[in-house]
Design a protein around this motif. Structure first.
Motif, PDB file in Angstrom:
ATOM      1  N   GLN A  88       6.430   7.808  10.878  1.00  0.00           N
ATOM      2  CA  GLN A  88       6.041   9.016  10.154  1.00  0.00           C
ATOM      3  C   GLN A  88       6.476   8.925   8.695  1.00  0.00           C
ATOM      4  O   GLN A  88       7.478   8.297   8.362  1.00  0.00           O
ATOM      5  N   GLN A  89       5.696   9.594   7.832  1.00  0.00           N
ATOM      6  CA  GLN A  89       5.966   9.529   6.393  1.00  0.00           C
ATOM      7  C   GLN A  89       5.363  10.736   5.704  1.00  0.00           C
ATOM      8  O   GLN A  89       4.225  11.128   6.003  1.00  0.00           O
ATOM      9  N   ASN A  90       6.092  11.298   4.780  1.00  0.00           N
ATOM     10  CA  ASN A  90       5.599  12.429   4.007  1.00  0.00           C
ATOM     11  C   ASN A  90       4.494  11.971   3.059  1.00  0.00           C
ATOM     12  O   ASN A  90       4.553  10.871   2.491  1.00  0.00           O
ATOM     13  N   MET A  91       3.477  12.810   2.865  1.00  0.00           N
ATOM     14  CA  MET A  91       2.324  12.420   2.062  1.00  0.00           C
ATOM     15  C   MET A  91       2.664  12.199   0.587  1.00  0.00           C
ATOM     16  O   MET A  91       1.916  11.525  -0.122  1.00  0.00           O
ATOM     17  N   ASN A  92       3.780  12.741   0.116  1.00  0.00           N
ATOM     18  CA  ASN A  92       4.180  12.567  -1.280  1.00  0.00           C
ATOM     19  C   ASN A  92       5.256  11.506  -1.455  1.00  0.00           C
ATOM     20  O   ASN A  92       5.801  11.344  -2.544  1.00  0.00           O
ATOM     21  N   GLN A  93       5.557  10.794  -0.375  1.00  0.00           N
ATOM     22  CA  GLN A  93       6.615   9.790  -0.403  1.00  0.00           C
ATOM     23  C   GLN A  93       6.010   8.399  -0.327  1.00  0.00           C
ATOM     24  O   GLN A  93       5.193   8.107   0.543  1.00  0.00           O
ATOM     25  N   ALA A  94       6.393   7.530  -1.236  1.00  0.00           N
ATOM     26  CA  ALA A  94       5.941   6.142  -1.228  1.00  0.00           C
ATOM     27  C   ALA A  94       7.066   5.248  -0.732  1.00  0.00           C
ATOM     28  O   ALA A  94       8.213   5.388  -1.157  1.00  0.00           O
ATOM     29  N   VAL A  95       6.749   4.352   0.179  1.00  0.00           N
ATOM     30  CA  VAL A  95       7.725   3.388   0.694  1.00  0.00           C
ATOM     31  C   VAL A  95       7.201   1.995   0.371  1.00  0.00           C
ATOM     32  O   VAL A  95       6.191   1.556   0.940  1.00  0.00           O
ATOM     33  N   ALA A  96       7.852   1.310  -0.525  1.00  0.00           N
ATOM     34  CA  ALA A  96       7.398  -0.002  -0.981  1.00  0.00           C
ATOM     35  C   ALA A  96       7.535  -1.042   0.128  1.00  0.00           C
ATOM     36  O   ALA A  96       8.250  -0.841   1.107  1.00  0.00           O
ATOM     37  N   PRO A 156       1.532   9.772   9.093  1.00  0.00           N
ATOM     38  CA  PRO A 156       0.138   9.474   9.406  1.00  0.00           C
ATOM     39  C   PRO A 156      -0.025   9.133  10.881  1.00  0.00           C
ATOM     40  O   PRO A 156       0.846   8.478  11.458  1.00  0.00           O
ATOM     41  N   ALA A 157      -1.152   9.566  11.451  1.00  0.00           N
ATOM     42  CA  ALA A 157      -1.354   9.458  12.896  1.00  0.00           C
ATOM     43  C   ALA A 157      -1.877   8.080  13.277  1.00  0.00           C
ATOM     44  O   ALA A 157      -2.911   7.937  13.942  1.00  0.00           O
ATOM     45  N   ILE A 158      -1.144   7.032  12.905  1.00  0.00           N
ATOM     46  CA  ILE A 158      -1.572   5.657  13.156  1.00  0.00           C
ATOM     47  C   ILE A 158      -1.194   5.244  14.574  1.00  0.00           C
ATOM     48  O   ILE A 158      -0.014   5.313  14.957  1.00  0.00           O
ATOM     49  N   ASP A 159      -2.182   4.838  15.333  1.00  0.00           N
ATOM     50  CA  ASP A 159      -1.962   4.330  16.681  1.00  0.00           C
ATOM     51  C   ASP A 159      -1.651   2.839  16.565  1.00  0.00           C
ATOM     52  O   ASP A 159      -2.543   2.003  16.439  1.00  0.00           O
ATOM     53  N   ILE A 160      -0.364   2.510  16.619  1.00  0.00           N
ATOM     54  CA  ILE A 160       0.067   1.135  16.413  1.00  0.00           C
ATOM     55  C   ILE A 160      -0.446   0.211  17.510  1.00  0.00           C
ATOM     56  O   ILE A 160      -0.766  -0.964  17.263  1.00  0.00           O
ATOM     57  N   VAL A 202       0.814  -1.218   0.000  1.00  0.00           N
ATOM     58  CA  VAL A 202       0.000   0.000   0.000  1.00  0.00           C
ATOM     59  C   VAL A 202       0.846   1.266   0.000  1.00  0.00           C
ATOM     60  O   VAL A 202       0.295   2.374  -0.018  1.00  0.00           O
ATOM     61  N   GLY A 203       2.166   1.124   0.045  1.00  0.00           N
ATOM     62  CA  GLY A 203       3.044   2.295  -0.026  1.00  0.00           C
ATOM     63  C   GLY A 203       3.175   3.072   1.262  1.00  0.00           C
ATOM     64  O   GLY A 203       3.828   4.109   1.288  1.00  0.00           O
ATOM     65  N   ILE A 204       2.586   2.589   2.360  1.00  0.00           N
ATOM     66  CA  ILE A 204       2.682   3.257   3.667  1.00  0.00           C
ATOM     67  C   ILE A 204       3.572   2.394   4.548  1.00  0.00           C
ATOM     68  O   ILE A 204       3.239   1.238   4.835  1.00  0.00           O
ATOM     69  N   ARG A 205       4.688   2.951   4.991  1.00  0.00           N
ATOM     70  CA  ARG A 205       5.685   2.168   5.714  1.00  0.00           C
ATOM     71  C   ARG A 205       5.113   1.518   6.976  1.00  0.00           C
ATOM     72  O   ARG A 205       5.331   0.332   7.233  1.00  0.00           O
ATOM     73  N   ALA A 206       4.372   2.286   7.771  1.00  0.00           N
ATOM     74  CA  ALA A 206       3.838   1.759   9.025  1.00  0.00           C
ATOM     75  C   ALA A 206       2.881   0.596   8.787  1.00  0.00           C
ATOM     76  O   ALA A 206       2.878  -0.393   9.536  1.00  0.00           O
ATOM     77  N   ILE A 207       2.060   0.694   7.734  1.00  0.00           N
ATOM     78  CA  ILE A 207       1.102  -0.374   7.441  1.00  0.00           C
ATOM     79  C   ILE A 207       1.812  -1.565   6.819  1.00  0.00           C
ATOM     80  O   ILE A 207       1.559  -2.724   7.187  1.00  0.00           O
ATOM     81  N   ASN A 208       2.709  -1.329   5.876  1.00  0.00           N
ATOM     82  CA  ASN A 208       3.414  -2.427   5.229  1.00  0.00           C
ATOM     83  C   ASN A 208       4.203  -3.262   6.232  1.00  0.00           C
ATOM     84  O   ASN A 208       4.188  -4.496   6.170  1.00  0.00           O
TER      85      ASN A 208
END
Length: 451
Positions: free
Chosen positions: A430-438, A361-365, A158-164
């Motif tokens: 944390q991740q910038n909204m224009n940055q994709a992390v595979a 993104p304000a993800i509560d892990i 999904v390109g979101i480091r915390a979720i991936n």
């Protein structure tokens, strides 16, 4: 004159079959359209008597000057039929004609939907001309045998480091995105729309403000995301029936592309507005409220919608779905939030406290979980996820003591280790909204962080 003499048997058999079918069609009685009249209007609910139409059927109410208003049958009681209008209500008078159309609402679908913005009826909203539809499918979808579904075995990037890395998503999984207002929910959806490795993206904007619809399409989604996306918009100023249809139409479009063997990402914003639309309809026709004002039919509609997503039973296609759930007052025990947690395959919780700190993104892990992660990750990855969450949770539990200086270094090795790692853990999330992390990069960074 057609004769069977000298014809091959196969042709004779086919001709006889067609003749028999034609005779049956001629002999069948034509459907009787029984008109009724409008007797009462309370709020958005219309009461008619004398007409015969099934639940979900389409009717036309003829107002002053022949103006036609389309409505859907939502209930009945004795002689009364309850209707809910699809569009604006103007020009209605007592005893107005109510004409059943003998039609049910269907979902128009087709490949030309890519890159388009449509409303809950399938009509274009983007000013790009009419949409060419190649098929019409049931709005309520086709039920799939649960034993025929393919299991979730492949991860989805999904390109979101915390979720991936920490909440790994599988193809065909259904997750809830739980958030209050103003904590970055729409931005996170836009990031997933642009960065997710999917063939088709279907976005359902249900019950949102009209300004937010345009802002999401122009700024959050952008041209890159829109090129492979279909947006179904049923804003807050549309009727509750249109909001329900918008959510079901978005799901039907996702099902259409899944049946073509495509990997589909479905983003529904929001499941709460869908539930509120059903609540408006149910209360208007007299259904008693059950839990905090929500009638029982609301909790029946939620799984009917969510169960349509997932892996196909016939093709290699899949629908990976994210449903946003609005936690009123950041209350995670809200009835809709509680019901959504029970029917979905995981949930991602956005924290207002993190958002106020500028942590996006304000993800509560700690409060988030992916139920499919154990089936799509190896033992090493699972151990890294547990270690990360343990360090993060230990720091959060001792945060107040650390902040006021009441904790002395060396008192607890676990807390000492958590304090040491915390700046790196916070930076990782944390991740910038224009940055994709595979996905591979996310796992590599997680391994490097934990040594």
């Amino acid at each position: 004159m057609t004769t069977l003499k000298g014809q091959p048997w196969e042709r004779k058999s086919k001709w006889l079959t067609e003749l028999s079918s034609a005779r049956e069609r001629i002999a069948a009685p034509l459907p009787l359209v029984v008109e009724g009249k409008l007797t009462r209007m309370v709020g958005l609910t219309l009461e008619a008597v004398g007409c015969q139409a099934p639940i979900g059927g389409r009717c036309v109410v003829v107002g002053i000057g022949g103006q036609k208003i389309e409505a859907e049958v939502v209930g009945f009681a004795n002689e009364k039929t309850y209707l809910m209008p699809i569009g604006e209500l103007h020009g209605l008078v007592p005893d107005a004609r109510v004409i059943p159309t003998s039609e049910m609402y269907e979902a128009p679908v087709g490949p030309d939907l890519l890159g388009r913005v449509i409303d809950g009826r399938g009509q274009p909203l983007d000013g790009k001309g009419p949409v060419v539809f190649t098929h019409r499918v049931p709005l309520n979808g086709r039920p799939i045998n649960p034993l025929s579904r393919r299991p979730i075995k492949q991860p989805l990037d999904v390109g979101i480091r915390a979720i991936n890395a920490l909440l790994t998503v599988g193809r065909g999984q259904r997750l809830g995105l739980f958030a209050g207002s103003g904590v970055g929910k729409s931005v996170l959806l836009g990031m997933m729309t642009r960065f997710t490795k999917a063939d088709v993206i279907v976005v359902g904007l249900i019950g949102e403000r009209g300004r937010e619809v345009k802002d999401f399409i122009d700024n959050t989604l952008g041209k890159t995301g829109m090129a492979r996306a279909v947006v179904v918009a049923s804003p807050a100023d549309t009727s509750p029936v249109m909001r329900l249809h918008g959510a079901m139409l978005a799901t039907s479009i996702a099902e259409y592309f899944r049946d073509q063997g495509k990997q589909v990402l479905l983003l529904m914003d929001s499941l709460t507005r869908f539930a509120q639309a059903q609540r408006e309809i149910a209360l208007a026709i007299g259904e008693p409220p059950a839990t905090k004002g929500y009638p029982p039919s609301v909790f029946a509609k939620l799984p009917q919608l969510a169960e349509r997503a997932g892996n196909s039973d016939t093709t290699g296609g899949s629908i990976t779905a994210f449903y946003t759930v609005l936690a009123e007052g950041d209350d995670q025990q809200d009835p809709i939030a509680d019901a959504a947690r029970a029917i979905l395959d995981g949930h991602v919780v956005l924290s207002r406290q993190l958002a106020d700190q500028g942590h996006y993104p304000a993800i509560d892990i700690e409060a988030s979980i992916s139920r499919a992660a154990p089936d799509i990750t190896d033992a090493k990855h699972q151990e890294q996820m547990r270690r990360f969450k343990k360090l993060y949770s230990t720091y959060q539990q001792s945060k107040d003591l650390i902040s006021v200086g009441a904790y002395s270094a060396g008192s607890d090795p676990r807390i000492d280790e958590a304090v040491k790692y915390h700046p790196k853990l916070a930076e990782f999330l944390q991740q910038n909204m224009n940055q994709a992390v595979a996905l591979p990069q996310s796992l590599k960074e997680l391994g490097a962080l934990l040594g």
